[in-house]
Design an enzyme around this catalytic site. Structure first.
Site, PDB file in Angstrom:
ATOM      1  N   GLY A   1    -130.783  93.642 106.050  1.00 26.49           N
ATOM      2  CA  GLY A   1    -129.914  93.686 104.888  1.00 26.49           C
ATOM      3  C   GLY A   1    -128.663  94.459 105.227  1.00 26.49           C
ATOM      4  N   ASP A   2    -127.784  94.652 104.250  1.00 25.05           N
ATOM      5  CA  ASP A   2    -126.523  95.360 104.435  1.00 25.05           C
ATOM      6  C   ASP A   2    -125.720  94.710 105.571  1.00 25.05           C
ATOM      7  OD1 ASP A   2    -127.510  96.890 102.414  1.00 25.05           O
ATOM      8  OD2 ASP A   2    -127.624  98.752 103.517  1.00 25.05           O
TER       9      ASP A   2
END
Length: 720
Positions: free
Chosen positions: A312-313
């Site tokens: 993620g991110d």
């Protein structure tokens, strides 16, 4: 309940040492980690066997960012559309965007890197017909066509890292805005490698470098009210730059245009059928990012530390099911567990030593507040994740956020103690062996295939969307079912055919999306291959608008296989007759309540007199079964996740595969319960997926049965 220690990572803060020691004991944590904005003290580090430390490659070094503003990361953005009322039109390009997050890039030649497009015709407006006023941030377009709509595709610098902004706003921080910098530039690349070594020198007692993540965030753009305007968890919007575009042209042999990224304002959403240029860009960036990521991981390993990537991110280009991921050499991947689907997205990742899940809720003030229900969120999260863990386990679990908030809710602390103990018990009793799987494989067919494994019908991480939940439920049900699940594309079928171990193909989604397939259903090779496969005994399940593309008088291109068709308004003059199947059907034997089809599907009708119509809503077919040669098909209008719908899908899969006689192996009579067996460990577990006490009969592998009573959310391990 058996209590032990290990497999749990705890987020910690300064000043809570005594309380942290108690939580470590109660939750059995063997690792501690910091969070964005927190630090680990020596005392806390000494309490754990492993210390995780977060690391940001392309944000956080404000001194470097401010000194190298020309190496900031970019987006390609599209202005709001403007209708021409006269021969000239004025377009305020920043209207609707947050000026603390993005700013137009005028450092690079705007006539080369920007475009003005007539959205009525799709034509690019010649550069000599428009000019930009940097002070007002407006583009003036001359000699336009009256009443046509115009937009500007413009290159913008990122002023504020999207995730830092999200955390800043959510937690009401008062911190300096982190500026993201781009490692595509040689100077920045050299700096981040040098900075990594310096950081490692200063963190001798760190065991695991938790990379959050690598270099480019998923596409997340905010509006002028500082709210999310556009989000694509799989997006490549932040990977663009003039330097990257020039390198792409040199490598691939052709030039990309701003419109290749803006994509009519859809920004290459995963719901769009990917274009060749976008797939080429993904390949180009994945290779670059994986090569640089490997260089970083090698440095981390040279210091004797593990490298763990957060799923993620800043994960654009590091997709774990991409063809370059293995080359990075990561030790582990950790990701946020929103449900069973996102857990499988993590647990199925190949080429790492272990996987870890961050369970919900995050210890953030949006949940841990007066009136919040962290226990309720934790219970729902665990019930869905547990199903998936039993089928494909992660090796570790933990939580994220700020422990000080969670400690204000003693009942939450108590509940997590139970969850962590149950998690360890799964590993102990399964003896790290594989769960029983049905003797046939399920294949999800869409335009993306394996690169988006467990990722279809996702906008943002496990977030509910009205247009998705009726399809997403298929994946959520499958995440905890006893099947090996493959994700295949139309190109895979053309290249390799259909593998012998696949028993059922599922095609689900709205017409013309990447998930349903759109124009791929005009490919006669694909259509003929699937039809021949079903005719020879294969199973096909379509949900929503499967195989949909209007052509030659048919909307569902496999209507002959499915036994149903959809009227899109062209055939209203032809009468349709839906005859409800009068007999009991295998698929419905466990159905004792009305079926929830979610958003459902209008105007689907019986197209074959032999089709078995199993359910009709307002004269529209919502469930049907059909025989096609030696094979079978099932049509379902939509299937949100629930225990009842999970059972309906399970029975549909066995019927479509012509394997009804094999259903009752590790099977339960009560749809609120499920059974998972571990033959190599000589054990099985029965779980209660509801908040009520449940009684159920369990069919074991040899056909014998046992009666079990389970507490709410309860479970019972037994020997085979």
């Amino acid at each position: 309940m058996m209590k032990g220690k290990g497999r749990v990572t705890l987020p910690v803060e300064e000043g809570l040492e005594t309380k942290i020691a108690d939580i470590i004991d109660r939750w059995g944590a063997d690792a501690v980690r910091d969070s964005d904005g927190t630090k680990l003290t020596s005392e806390v580090k000494n309490m754990a066997s492993k210390v995780y430390s977060k690391y940001f490659f392309t944000r956080g070094d404000q001194e470097w960012a401010k000194a190298n503003l020309d190496e900031r990361q970019h987006f390609y953005l599209m202005s709001a559309p403007v209708t021409a009322h006269a021969s000239n039109v004025l377009i305020p390009i920043m209207e609707g965007y947050f000026d603390e997050q993005v700013i137009p890039d005028t450092d690079h030649d705007i006539k080369r890197w920007w475009e003005v497009i007539d959205r009525t015709t799709g034509e690019i407006v010649p550069t000599e017909q428009w000019a930009y006023d940097e002070e007002t941030k407006e583009v003036t377009v001359l000699q336009v066509k009256k009443w046509h709509i115009y937009t500007v595709n413009f290159l913008a610098y990122q002023l504020w890292d999207p995730v830092h902004m999200y955390n800043h706003v959510t937690n009401q921080w008062d911190t300096e805005h982190h500026i993201p910098y781009d490692p595509r530039y040689p100077k920045t690349r050299k700096h981040i490698l040098k900075n990594l070594k310096k950081w490692l020198d200063e963190h001798e007692d760190t065991d695991v470098v938790r990379i959050t993540t690598f270099f480019y965030n998923f596409t997340l753009v905010f509006n002028d009210a500082a709210k999310q305007k556009y989000v694509d968890w799989f997006g490549y919007g932040a990977t663009v730059s003039p330097l990257a575009l020039q390198a792409f042209e040199e490598e691939k042999g052709y030039k990309l245009h701003p419109e290749d990224f803006v994509d009519e304002g859809y920004y290459n959403s995963p719901f769009r059928i990917p274009s060749k240029s976008f797939l080429d860009w993904i390949d180009f960036q994945q290779r670059f990012i994986s090569e640089l990521a490997k260089e970083c991981v090698d440095i981390i390993h040279s210091y004797g530390k593990e490298a763990m990537m957060f799923l993620g991110d800043h994960w654009a280009g590091t997709e774990p099911y991409g063809k370059y991921f293995e080359n990075i050499g990561l030790d582990a991947v950790v990701g946020s567990v929103g449900d069973g689907v996102t857990l499988r997205m993590i647990s199925d990742i190949p080429n790492v030593k272990y996987t870890e899940g961050r369970f919900l809720p995050y210890f953030f003030p949006d949940t841990f507040r007066e009136g919040g229900d962290p226990v309720g969120e934790a219970n729902q999260n665990w019930l869905q994740a547990r199903r998936a863990i039993l089928q494909s386990p992660i090796q570790r679990m933990g939580y994220g956020g700020y422990l000080s908030l969670a400690l204000k809710f003693p009942d939450f602390v108590d509940r997590v103690e139970e969850i962590t103990n149950e998690f360890r018990q799964i590993h102990t009793n399964s003896k790290e062996t594989s769960a029983y799987k049905a003797p046939f494989k399920i294949a999800i067919l869409n335009s993306w295939g394996n690169i988006r494994k467990w990722m279809s019908h996702h906008v943002h991480h496990a977030i509910w969307y009205k247009q998705c939940y009726s399809y997403y439920g298929i994946l959520e049900s499958l995440s905890g079912m006893p099947f090996d699940v493959a994700f295949i594309s139309f190109d895979d079928i053309k290249k390799d055919g259909i593998a012998d171990d696949i028993g059922v193909i599922i095609n689900t989604g709205d017409a013309y999306t990447a998930w349903s397939g759109g124009e791929s259903w005009l490919d006669e090779e694909v259509v003929s291959t699937i039809k021949e496969w079903v005719d020879n005994g294969g199973g096909f399940i379509g949900v929503g608008e499967p195989t949909a593309y209007e052509n030659q008088g048919r909307f569902f291109q496999l209507s002959d296989v499915l036994g149903v068709q959809k009227d899109i308004g062209f055939s209203l003059n032809t009468n349709k007759y839906n005859t409800l199947y009068a007999e009991n059907h295998f698929i419905l034997e466990d159905q004792h309540t009305p079926i929830n089809f979610g958003e459902g599907m209008k105007y689907v009708y019986q197209s074959n007199q032999n089709t078995m119509v199993l359910n009709v809503v307002d004269s529209d077919v919502t469930l049907a079964a059909n025989q096609f040669g030696s094979g079978r098909s099932v049509y379902i209008a939509g299937l949100p996740f629930s225990p009842e719908n999970t059972r309906l899908l399970l029975r549909s899969l066995y019927w479509a595969a012509s394997k009804e006689s094999l259903l009752k192996k590790w099977y339960t009579s009560n749809v609120q319960t499920e059974c998972v067996a571990f033959p190599e460990a000589s054990s099985f577990v029965v779980i209660n997926n509801s908040f009520d006490t449940q009684k159920t009969k369990v069919w074991k592998g040899d056909g014998s049965t046992v009666e079990v009573t389970l507490e709410p959310m309860g479970y019972k391990w037994m020997k085979i």
